[in-house]
Design an enzyme around this catalytic site. Structure first.
Site, PDB file in Angstrom:
ATOM      1  NE  ARG A 146      -0.441  -0.426   5.070  1.00  0.00           N
ATOM      2  CZ  ARG A 146      -1.014  -0.077   6.209  1.00  0.00           C
ATOM      3  NH1 ARG A 146      -1.886   0.911   6.256  1.00  0.00           N
ATOM      4  NH2 ARG A 146      -0.421  -0.207   7.100  1.00  0.00           N
TER       5      ARG A 146
ATOM      6  CB  SER B  40      -5.846   2.614   5.639  1.00  0.00           C
ATOM      7  OG  SER B  40      -6.234   2.406   6.926  1.00  0.00           O
TER       8      SER B  40
ATOM      9  CD  GLU C 179     -17.151   2.620   1.955  1.00  0.00           C
ATOM     10  OE1 GLU C 179     -18.736   2.644   1.940  1.00  0.00           O
ATOM     11  OE2 GLU C 179     -16.592   2.491   2.975  1.00  0.00           O
TER      12      GLU C 179
ATOM     13  CG  PHE D  47     -15.216  -1.489   2.898  1.00  0.00           C
ATOM     14  CD1 PHE D  47     -16.297  -2.428   3.136  1.00  0.00           C
ATOM     15  CD2 PHE D  47     -14.218  -0.989   3.617  1.00  0.00           C
ATOM     16  CE1 PHE D  47     -16.045  -2.956   4.685  1.00  0.00           C
ATOM     17  CE2 PHE D  47     -14.213  -1.401   4.999  1.00  0.00           C
ATOM     18  CZ  PHE D  47     -15.109  -2.449   5.509  1.00  0.00           C
TER      19      PHE D  47
ATOM     20  CG  HIS E 190      -6.137  -2.859   4.579  1.00  0.00           C
ATOM     21  ND1 HIS E 190      -5.571  -1.848   4.081  1.00  0.00           N
ATOM     22  CD2 HIS E 190      -5.821  -2.892   5.984  1.00  0.00           C
ATOM     23  CE1 HIS E 190      -4.732  -1.038   4.852  1.00  0.00           C
ATOM     24  NE2 HIS E 190      -5.098  -1.631   6.187  1.00  0.00           N
TER      25      HIS E 190
ATOM     26  CG  ASP F  87      -9.266  -4.810  11.441  1.00  0.00           C
ATOM     27  OD1 ASP F  87      -9.334  -4.664  12.403  1.00  0.00           O
ATOM     28  OD2 ASP F  87      -9.177  -3.967  10.537  1.00  0.00           O
TER      29      ASP F  87
ATOM     30  NE  ARG G 166      -2.979  -3.633   8.824  1.00  0.00           N
ATOM     31  CZ  ARG G 166      -3.256  -3.917  10.276  1.00  0.00           C
ATOM     32  NH1 ARG G 166      -3.976  -4.989  10.338  1.00  0.00           N
ATOM     33  NH2 ARG G 166      -3.142  -3.298  11.385  1.00  0.00           N
TER      34      ARG G 166
END
Lengths: 318, 281
Positions: free
Chosen positions: A13, A40, A61, A86, A112, A120, A170
């Site tokens: 990322r 992020s 989104e 998302f 991610h 998560d 990530r």
């Protein structure tokens, strides 16, 4: 076996963030949108350099995808940023109608991705995104392997006209590709030439494939390793040329076994030269919380599993 | 381009005839909302917007229109044809194989005048906002217009966009809502009531106007007033009360004509009524 070494590990990322800044410098039409995940997505450097070309959409989104589609009208090149989950499943219909069917020059940039989002858990992980995106007519699907390649891919997609899905992650992974590489959309990268088995990997599993190749070499097995950073359009020529030599294949991806890179490769093989293929992928399940290394091992995505799969594929060719 | 009210009414009458013939010709489509929104779209294209039928996708220096409730495509296609974007003879191909006039508007077939696909409801406001932001970045001072059905407001994305536009001061945007109170399954108040729409839009930070959408003079005046409100930090919404099926008595006000084509006798009756009530200008 070609030797690949590294001195630094970094998240892909961050490669996106660096590439976005560079793309913004090269082309004043590049704009960025984010749904409340600037940190992020590593977008802050772009925002600092070009504040007027950044749009904070908030946690919305669907609206972000629509706004991005609209911003192309007038010649802008929008890069949207949020988690891969998302970026795809949550907004599939918006991407389908307002972006892909409308042939809008939107770059859907998804961080991610996969299991290695980690702690998560499955609500924020996604293992179906490559399948969803590659089924959209006209969509280019890219999954680079390290920091440098993600940066190069981000710069390259700004110059490519048409909708693109760019997938990255990530966890920190070794940087083993050249910093000055030219990223060619749709062109596979030959990582190592070999004769006994073809390992076709994408994303950070390319590094796992390299490690597997070294272990196989120690066993006297010569692995040809191909980095498929562009899953659609797929470099069928590179795949067929390799399997004509090795006559068996292992595909490796951080994605559901159904609908990902493995199935794309299988379609090529079954139409041409149906040699044995083994899948390294998540076996049609959701993920769970854990640290990335634990998840890679539990769901069978690491070098050890690639070695086992390669041996099995070689056995199957008889 | 600017026409007087009587000339606009004449064009609207022709467009309404096209709508009925198009939907009858393929025995498919949505006449009710198309007839109800005819006055607004005719006013935009023949009295209000600066636009160029030679058409380029970016439309820099032009006003842009986005039809979000894409199922009323017959009125959009007819207006585009009358405005010179393509030959009116092509209207006969509506919803038929190999046509550029798909059931819902699309850019895929490269029909001049269409800048985004629509039909899956709730997306057009976001797209319009994006186009408006793009105009601001380009230093282009023309406006963006969008049109939505009131039933479409049941989609959540509309309210994501409604929250966004005032926050980001998208004040080069005029949104029209076709408040006809009908949707496929029945009156909107029974299917899913929308509550106090003027208060809701105002609470989100919009300038709100209310007009009668089937009175051409009021439509033109309303749009001109909306334009006068642009450029002051807020987007503008026009809540436009219309009758579904306006101009055809057996269609008017009934959700049953949301998506049903007239048969031969009904077409004849409807075309006759349009001549009687609206005149053959």
């Amino acid at each position: 076996m070609t030797k690949y070494t590294y001195t630094e590990k970094k998240d892909t990322r961050s490669g996106f963030g660096a590439g976005l800044l560079e793309a913004g410098k090269r082309n004043p039409k590049v704009v960025a949108l984010c749904a409340d995940l600037i940190g992020s997505l590593k977008m802050q450097d772009f925002i600092n350099a070009f504040p007027e070309r950044f749009v904070q959409v908030g946690i919305a989104e669907a609206n972000m995808i629509g706004i991005a589609a609209g911003m192309t009208i007038g010649g802008h090149i929008p890069f949207t940023g949020t988690f891969a989950n998302f970026s795809t499943g949550r907004v599939y219909d918006q991407i389908r109608q307002s972006v892909a069917y409308s042939d809008k020059n939107v770059k859907i940039c998804a961080s991610h991705a996969g299991l290695t989002l980690g702690e998560d858990g499955a609500t924020h992980q996604i293992l179906e995104d490559i399948g969803m995106m590659k089924m959209l007519p006209g969509m280019t699907v890219i999954n680079p392997c390290d920091f440098n390649q993600t940066k190069a891919a981000t710069i390259a997609i700004a110059e490519h006209h048409g909708p693109v899905y760019l997938r990255f992650g990530r966890p920190v992974v070794p940087i083993f590709t050249a910093p000055d590489q030219v990223f060619e959309i749709g062109k596979a990268w030959m990582v190592n030439e070999g004769t006994d088995v073809t390992i076709i990997a994408t994303g950070h599993l390319v590094w796992e494939a390299i490690q597997a190749g070294e272990q196989l070499e120690a066993m006297g097995i010569s692995a040809e390793i191909i980095n498929i950073h562009t899953i659609k359009p797929l470099d069928e020529e590179a795949i067929l040329k390799s399997v004509a030599k090795t006559k068996c294949v292992v595909t490796a991806e951080e994605h559901n076994r159904l609908g990902g890179l493995g199935d794309s490769v299988a379609q090529v093989l079954v139409k041409n030269t149906p040699y044995p293929q083994e899948y390294i992928a998540v076996n049609d399940s959701f993920g769970e919380s854990g640290i990335p290394e634990q998840l890679m091992a539990k769901y069978g995505l690491d070098a050890k599993h690639i070695v086992d799969a390669a041996q099995k594929a070689i056995q199957r060719k008889g | 381009m600017t026409k007087n009210i009587q000339e606009l009414q004449g064009i609207a009458s022709q467009v309404r005839r096209d709508i009925l013939r198009m939907v009858h010709g393929c025995q498919s489509g949505h006449p009710g909302g198309s007839l109800g929104c005819t006055d607004y779209i005719v006013a935009l294209y023949f009295a209000i917007m600066k636009h160029d039928p030679s058409f380029n996708m970016d439309g820099i220096g032009e006003d842009l229109f986005f039809l979000s409730n894409g199922h009323i495509s017959p009125v959009f296609y007819s207006v585009l044809a009358h405005a010179g974007y393509f030959d009116k003879a092509e209207l006969k191909t509506f919803r038929k194989l190999d046509s550029r006039l798909q059931g819902h508007p699309t850019t895929h077939e490269h029909l001049p005048g269409v800048r985004v696909a629509s039909g899956s409801l709730g997306q057009g406001l976001s797209v319009g906002i994006g186009a408006a932001l793009s105009k601001k970045l380009n230093g282009d001072d023309r406006l963006v217009f969008t049109l939505h059905g009131d039933g479409e407001l049941q989609e959540g994305q509309i309210w994501e966009a409604a929250m966004f536009a005032p926050h980001h001061k998208v004040d080069n945007l005029i949104v029209a809502i076709d408040v006809n109170g009908q949707q496929i399954d029945g009156p909107t108040n029974l299917v899913m009531s929308l509550g106090d729409l003027p208060a809701k839009w105002a609470a989100f930070g919009w300038e709100v106007l209310q007009i009668k959408g089937n009175d051409m003079a009021q439509v033109v005046e309303g749009i001109e007033k909306a334009i006068s409100m642009t450029g002051h930090g807020k987007p503008v919404v026009i809540l436009m009360q219309t009758d579904m099926g306006f101009g055809v008595d057996f269609m008017m006000g009934s959700h049953k004509w949301h998506g049903v084509a007239p048969n031969d006798a009904q077409l004849e009756q409807a075309l006759g009524q349009l001549e009687e009530t609206l005149g053959d200008y």
